[in-house]
Scaffold this active site. Structure first.
Site, PDB file in Angstrom:
ATOM      1  N   CYS B  90       0.835  -1.204   0.000  1.00  0.00           N
ATOM      2  CA  CYS B  90       0.000   0.000   0.000  1.00  0.00           C
ATOM      3  C   CYS B  90       0.872   1.258   0.000  1.00  0.00           C
ATOM      4  O   CYS B  90       1.555   1.526  -0.971  1.00  0.00           O
ATOM      5  CB  CYS B  90      -0.971  -0.037   1.184  1.00  0.00           C
ATOM      6  SG  CYS B  90      -2.301   1.175   1.060  1.00  0.00           S
ATOM      7  N   HIS B 214      -3.577  -5.685   1.050  1.00  0.00           N
ATOM      8  CA  HIS B 214      -2.915  -5.886   2.343  1.00  0.00           C
ATOM      9  C   HIS B 214      -2.868  -7.352   2.764  1.00  0.00           C
ATOM     10  O   HIS B 214      -3.740  -7.805   3.513  1.00  0.00           O
ATOM     11  CB  HIS B 214      -3.650  -5.093   3.422  1.00  0.00           C
ATOM     12  CG  HIS B 214      -3.448  -3.621   3.310  1.00  0.00           C
ATOM     13  ND1 HIS B 214      -2.456  -2.954   3.992  1.00  0.00           N
ATOM     14  CD2 HIS B 214      -4.099  -2.688   2.575  1.00  0.00           C
ATOM     15  CE1 HIS B 214      -2.504  -1.658   3.692  1.00  0.00           C
ATOM     16  NE2 HIS B 214      -3.499  -1.469   2.836  1.00  0.00           N
ATOM     17  N   GLU B 216      -1.009  -8.600   4.950  1.00  0.00           N
ATOM     18  CA  GLU B 216      -0.765  -8.695   6.403  1.00  0.00           C
ATOM     19  C   GLU B 216      -2.068  -8.637   7.211  1.00  0.00           C
ATOM     20  O   GLU B 216      -2.066  -8.962   8.396  1.00  0.00           O
ATOM     21  CB  GLU B 216       0.218  -7.604   6.851  1.00  0.00           C
ATOM     22  CG  GLU B 216      -0.378  -6.224   7.099  1.00  0.00           C
ATOM     23  CD  GLU B 216      -0.680  -5.434   5.839  1.00  0.00           C
ATOM     24  OE1 GLU B 216      -0.736  -6.036   4.749  1.00  0.00           O
ATOM     25  OE2 GLU B 216      -0.887  -4.206   5.956  1.00  0.00           O
TER      26      GLU B 216
END
Lengths: 79, 243
Positions: B90, B214, B216
């Site tokens: 990002c 994302h 994560e």
């Protein structure tokens, strides 16, 4: 001291949705006849006389503008 | 033990989740997440670096434009050029593009809305340091949340990325037909107007990867839409152990 203006604009081939949004809003506000709007950035720098044109060009190219997506113009103006 | 650095800039949001993902991937003690500070020109001896998401320096000027000049980034660029794996997520992807480690740029979403949703991606390249755990063509579900996610580059750069297989992830849409299993495809447009539906790319070595979504945030079913993102963190541990 001198005043330097740097204008940064999205390249012509880059889609500018912010400019389009402004253009689309104008008729709704009663302003007709504006066929296109592109939105960019305008910087005003106060610089010492020791700052030469080459340095200004470097500031614009490496920081104020991203050459991948933007065109820019540097000009000295009367303060 | 493999040490993975996670950078924090002023305005970074996702450093905590990125560090958690590293610990999750190294659950057996194989990996440690090492906090790195933007103002320190010091990578603390890490084996790889994650540049996480957020709004570094408030996204002033352009997303990633100021973070690129942070002392820590000089070290990241130096280490990356010597082959250290680097992942930009990002805002981290935006920073890697501004740094010149990856080509192109990320611009305001074409629809001008902040996009926040779970997003299907297709893994186009599973030969990078960060994607070896995936099958080529695998479809993964991870959160997407950004304002400036529209990947752009000139046509020559896009052709080069495609020709060299350096598009790592593409956005795909999930449109089930009645009575049919979900069939995912590129759709008419990407969620943010990204050219050629590009969600993530890699450098020529396959060790530097950037993506807007994302992974994560998708490392276990309790806190994310899937655990599909964990593969990226497992992949880099494999790459570093094999090295």
């Amino acid at each position: 001291m001198a005043r330097v203006v740097v204008d940064v604009m999205p390249k012509q081939e880059i889609l500018d949705p912010q400019g389009q949004a402004v253009a689309n809003a104008l008729p709704r506000l009663g302003f007709d006849g504006v066929t296109s709007v592109r939105q960019g950035k305008h910087f005003e720098l106060e610089v010492d006389d020791s700052v030469d044109d080459a340095t200004l060009a470097k500031i614009a190219e490496t920081f104020l503008a991203n050459p991948v997506i933007e065109d820019w113009v540097v000009r000295r103006v009367d303060a | 033990m493999t040490r993975i650095g996670v950078i924090t800039f002023p305005g970074t949001l996702d450093d905590v989740d990125a560090a958690r993902a590293v610990r999750h991937a190294g659950r057996d003690g194989a990996a440690e997440a090492v906090p790195l500070w933007h103002a320190d020109a010091d990578l603390r001896g890490v084996d790889a670096v994650i540049v996480p998401g957020g709004f570094s320096y408030g996204d002033y000027l352009r997303a990633g434009a100021i973070a690129r000049f942070a002392p820590v980034m000089g070290e990241v660029v130096r280490a990356a050029r010597q082959g250290m794996p680097v992942l930009g997520i990002c805002n981290g992807f935006q920073i890697l593009c501004e740094s010149g480690l990856l080509p192109g740029a990320l611009l305001r979403n074409a629809g001008l809305h902040f996009v926040c949703r779970d997003q299907w991606l297709r893994v186009e390249n599973n030969e990078t340091a960060w994607t070896s755990r995936y099958e080529r063509g695998a479809e993964i579900l991870v959160p997407l949340k950004n304002m400036e996610g529209r990947y752009v580059a000139d046509a020559a750069t896009l052709d080069e990325l495609e020709g060299e297989g350096r598009v790592v992830f593409r956005y795909v849409v999930d449109e089930p037909e009645p009575g049919q299993a979900p069939k995912r495809h590129l759709g008419a447009d990407s969620p943010n107007g990204a050219l050629r539906h590009i969600a993530g790319i890699t450098d020529p070595t396959g060790r530097i990867v950037g993506l807007m979504p994302h992974p994560e945030h998708a490392i276990d079913a309790l806190t994310g839409p899937s655990d599909d993102g964990l593969g990226m963190f497992l992949s880099v541990l494999d790459a570093l152990v094999a090295a």
